[in-house]
Design a protein around this motif. Structure first.
Motif, PDB file in Angstrom:
ATOM      1  N   ASN A   1      16.327  47.658  -2.879  1.00  0.00           N
ATOM      2  CA  ASN A   1      15.803  47.585  -4.242  1.00  0.00           C
ATOM      3  C   ASN A   1      14.510  48.386  -4.403  1.00  0.00           C
ATOM      4  N   PHE A   2      13.599  48.243  -3.475  1.00  0.00           N
ATOM      5  CA  PHE A   2      12.330  48.964  -3.572  1.00  0.00           C
ATOM      6  C   PHE A   2      12.542  50.472  -3.456  1.00  0.00           C
TER       7      PHE A   2
ATOM      8  N   ALA B   1      21.104  50.208 -12.668  1.00  0.00           N
ATOM      9  CA  ALA B   1      22.218  49.248 -12.667  1.00  0.00           C
ATOM     10  C   ALA B   1      22.505  48.757 -11.254  1.00  0.00           C
ATOM     11  N   GLY B   2      22.399  49.671 -10.272  1.00  0.00           N
ATOM     12  CA  GLY B   2      22.606  49.272  -8.879  1.00  0.00           C
ATOM     13  C   GLY B   2      21.574  48.253  -8.425  1.00  0.00           C
ATOM     14  N   ILE B   3      20.306  48.455  -8.834  1.00  0.00           N
ATOM     15  CA  ILE B   3      19.250  47.500  -8.485  1.00  0.00           C
ATOM     16  C   ILE B   3      19.551  46.129  -9.079  1.00  0.00           C
ATOM     17  N   LEU B   4      19.924  46.132 -10.348  1.00  0.00           N
ATOM     18  CA  LEU B   4      20.240  44.861 -11.014  1.00  0.00           C
ATOM     19  C   LEU B   4      21.457  44.189 -10.380  1.00  0.00           C
ATOM     20  N   LEU B   5      22.455  44.985  -9.987  1.00  0.00           N
ATOM     21  CA  LEU B   5      23.652  44.431  -9.359  1.00  0.00           C
ATOM     22  C   LEU B   5      23.322  43.815  -8.003  1.00  0.00           C
ATOM     23  N   ILE B   6      22.532  44.523  -7.194  1.00  0.00           N
ATOM     24  CA  ILE B   6      22.135  43.985  -5.883  1.00  0.00           C
ATOM     25  C   ILE B   6      21.371  42.679  -6.051  1.00  0.00           C
TER      26      ILE B   6
ATOM     27  N   LEU C   1      14.260  37.502  -4.026  1.00  0.00           N
ATOM     28  CA  LEU C   1      14.811  38.833  -4.268  1.00  0.00           C
ATOM     29  C   LEU C   1      14.524  39.232  -5.709  1.00  0.00           C
ATOM     30  N   VAL C   2      13.842  40.380  -5.900  1.00  0.00           N
ATOM     31  CA  VAL C   2      13.467  40.844  -7.233  1.00  0.00           C
ATOM     32  C   VAL C   2      14.031  42.245  -7.455  1.00  0.00           C
ATOM     33  N   PRO C   3      14.210  42.654  -8.721  1.00  0.00           N
ATOM     34  CA  PRO C   3      14.830  43.956  -8.989  1.00  0.00           C
ATOM     35  C   PRO C   3      13.866  45.131  -8.943  1.00  0.00           C
ATOM     36  N   GLY C   4      12.753  45.040  -8.250  1.00  0.00           N
ATOM     37  CA  GLY C   4      11.835  46.172  -8.156  1.00  0.00           C
ATOM     38  C   GLY C   4      10.429  45.693  -7.921  1.00  0.00           C
ATOM     39  N   PHE C   5       9.465  46.361  -8.535  1.00  0.00           N
ATOM     40  CA  PHE C   5       8.067  46.004  -8.332  1.00  0.00           C
ATOM     41  C   PHE C   5       7.285  46.297  -9.603  1.00  0.00           C
TER      42      PHE C   5
END
Length: 619
Positions: A343-344, A379-384, A615-619
């Motif tokens: 994600n990061f 979308a991949g980040i959100l899916l993971i 688990l977060v979708p980024g930073f």
């Protein structure tokens, strides 16, 4: 071997007995006492079987409930209860304070003949003999050790007691006090056949004072005793789905041990930074290695203590459960770590693609392609993130690791014939994790005392296993882990700082080009402007992503905890080594208990480090 992670335990209730010899039962109402013993044993068996029928399907194995009685078969109360238990289908575990021939010196006449008949009784499934050396001055120590061993293999203590203080070490009153301290269901039959239940108060500070003996009527027995048995044997339902331990157990029951996982991004990062593992398309979870090689010294010591039967029991009832929990914990650790690492890195990549789209402003086709790529990455980040949260990768990792770390050190006490009093607490304050101590206790409850002589040699073998298979192995693991985590942390820090220094250098270079532009040539500034824009936007984000990986993994704190654990285990190992030549049962039992508590403390600290790393979708 099994393909299921959850091995359903057999419903088992263990009853221990303590009480007076005939001379102290002279004033007893023997008819009332005998009837009360029969009634309470029948009630315990009936309620246990009924609770088994009420249990959720699959909670327990599909086999009849096992009722066990642990007894030293001394004259008087012990034999009275043992006779009644045997006639009601209980298995009898004999716990002798000395070797059987030495213990025979306590009896004569009919009592001696009856003593020897017990060793041929069909209800007797094991006989554990404590060998403390020559009786002499060790007699009271032997009675005390046998009393504590009865408690270790009991969930309920039935005491036939006159209500008076103990007359020596290991006396009835002392064993009753110890049972209350351990939190056992403690039943007292007075000499007139009246049954009492120790009922702790709601908030217990002093276990021996904060409670009352409740005289039970037949109705009380049905209600109060059933409530205590239900707390012991069944899993409750939480107020909502998020706090339901049955759901947590059900999640584990649906797991299947796996030899490999394709969640390997975190391992790739480790291979890049530390270079102690190769790059591979999948990660070996060690399933086959553990199935063939784990606990070898433990199983040898178990075989030496109790033969093929005891070795097979520890293998099937404990080792297989540890392998399954450890395998699932490793798998979900890779899933969670790879997810937040991915994600990061994808978040930084999305920024890079977005910047490229800005630079390609004049080409609508290229711009559309880059915008599509950026949207796909997001979308991949959100899916993971959705998959990780839906699959509860973090909480399952914590839960299954907690289960494995509760089971593994528990095996050591079994090698000296005893059984751990309790199990590790759940890693966080979450009702769904209440199934972990329940499952560990059920697993240990299945393992009865060994049919063996527990001697000084048995104690030395248990210490050897604790030293070589537990302490040395854990010290090596923690030292290697600390070094690896510190290296990863240092190199991630260097990379993140490097990204910031490169950003600074890029900015300085652009300013130089701009100064050149002000004094004449415009070409350097024109050429470097898009590169400076790209680097100035992407490099800080890349540095932040690397810092995010660092912070989520909390590598430095985990490394420091491994260093602390290594030092604690070394000190404890020195204590165990000092007792190898002169092992004494109480000291060995205490040291093994300290080791189990040390491992439990490490589990709590480790859980605190990682329980908030969602688990977060980024930073």
């Amino acid at each position: 071997m099994t393909d299921n992670a959850y091995l359903a335990p057999r419903l088992t209730l263990r009853v221990g007995v303590t009480g007076h010899r005939p001379k102290d039962l002279a004033e007893a109402d023997h008819d009332a006492l005998g009837k009360a013993v029969q009634d309470i044993l029948e009630r315990l068996a009936t309620d246990t079987r009924r609770l088994g029928e009420q249990a959720e399907p699959g909670l327990y194995a599909d086999e009849p409930a096992c009722m066990r009685l642990a007894s030293a078969i001394a004259e008087g109360a012990d034999r009275l209860v043992a006779e009644a238990a045997a006639s009601r289908g209980y298995e009898i575990n004999l716990i002798l304070p000395f070797r059987r021939r030495q213990y025979a010196d306590d009896f004569d006449g009919d009592a001696l003949a009856d003593y020897w008949r017990w060793f041929e009784h069909p209800a007797v499934t094991s006989c554990t003999e404590l060998d403390l050396g020559e009786p002499g001055d060790q007699r009271e120590a032997g009675y005390e050790a046998a009393g504590h061993l009865v408690l270790a293999h009991s969930d309920v203590l039935l005491a036939v007691w006159d209500g008076k203080p103990s007359r020596g070490r290991g006396g009835t009153a002392e064993i009753i006090d110890e049972a209350r301290l351990r939190g056992l269901i403690t039943l007292w039959l007075d000499l007139q056949g009246q049954l009492h239940l120790w009922v702790p108060r709601e908030h217990v500070v002093e276990p021996l004072d904060d409670g009352d003996w409740k005289a039970l009527t037949p109705g009380d027995i049905s209600q109060l005793l059933n409530d205590r048995l239900e707390q012991l044997l069944l899993l409750g339902r939480g107020p909502d789905d998020a706090s339901c331990p049955l759901k947590g157990l059900g999640d584990f029951a649906r797991q299947t041990p796996r030899p490999r996982t394709r969640h390997c991004v975190h391992e790739w990062l480790r291979a890049l930074l530390v270079r102690d593992v190769p790059f591979a398309a999948s990660v070996d979870l060690g399933l086959e290695r553990e199935r063939s090689g784990a606990w070898k010294e433990t199983l040898r010591a178990a075989h030496h203590l109790g033969g093929d039967s005891y070795e097979a029991t520890l293998d099937q009832r404990l080792r297989q459960r540890w392998i399954a929990a450890d395998n699932r914990a490793i798998d979900y650790a890779h899933r969670f770590r790879s997810a937040y690492t991915t994600n990061f890195l994808l978040a930084a990549l999305a920024v890079l693609v977005g910047l490229l789209a800005v630079l390609a402003w004049d080409s609508k086709g290229v711009k559309a392609l880059l915008v599509s790529m950026e949207l796909a990455i997001i979308a991949g980040i959100l899916l993971i993130t959705w998959l990780g949260r839906r699959g509860q990768w973090q909480s399952r990792w914590l839960a299954y690791r907690s289960l494995a770390e509760a089971i593994r050190p528990a095996r050591l006490s079994l090698l000296i014939g005893t059984s751990p009093v309790g199990a590790a607490e759940p890693p966080v304050d979450n009702g769904r994790f209440d199934w972990i101590p329940w499952y560990v206790r059920c697993s240990l409850r299945e393992i009865g005392p060994p049919d063996a002589v527990v001697s000084g040699d048995s104690l030395r073998r248990a210490l050897d296993v604790a030293l070589h298979e537990e302490i040395d192995g854990q010290i090596g693991y923690h030292q290697k882990t600390a070094e690896r985590l510190e290296t990863q942390d240092d190199r991630l820090e260097y990379l993140a700082k490097g990204a910031l220094w490169l950003t600074l250098a890029s900015g300085v270079l652009y300013l130089v080009c701009y100064l050149v532009y002000l004094n004449g040539p415009a070409l350097p500034a024109e050429l470097y402007k898009p590169v400076a824009t790209l680097l100035g936007g992407f490099l800080p984000v890349l540095g932040a992503a690397i810092f995010g990986i660092r912070a989520t993994g909390d590598l430095r704190a985990a490394a420091q905890q491994s260093r602390r654990m290594s030092q604690r285990l070394k000190r404890l190992g020195s204590k165990l080594t000092s007792r190898l030549n002169t092992p004494e049962r109480p000291v060995v039992r205490r040291l093994l208990g300290q080791l189990q508590l040390t491992m439990a403390d490490d589990l709590k600290v480790w859980s605190m480090i990682y329980s908030e790393r969602e688990l977060v979708p980024g930073f």
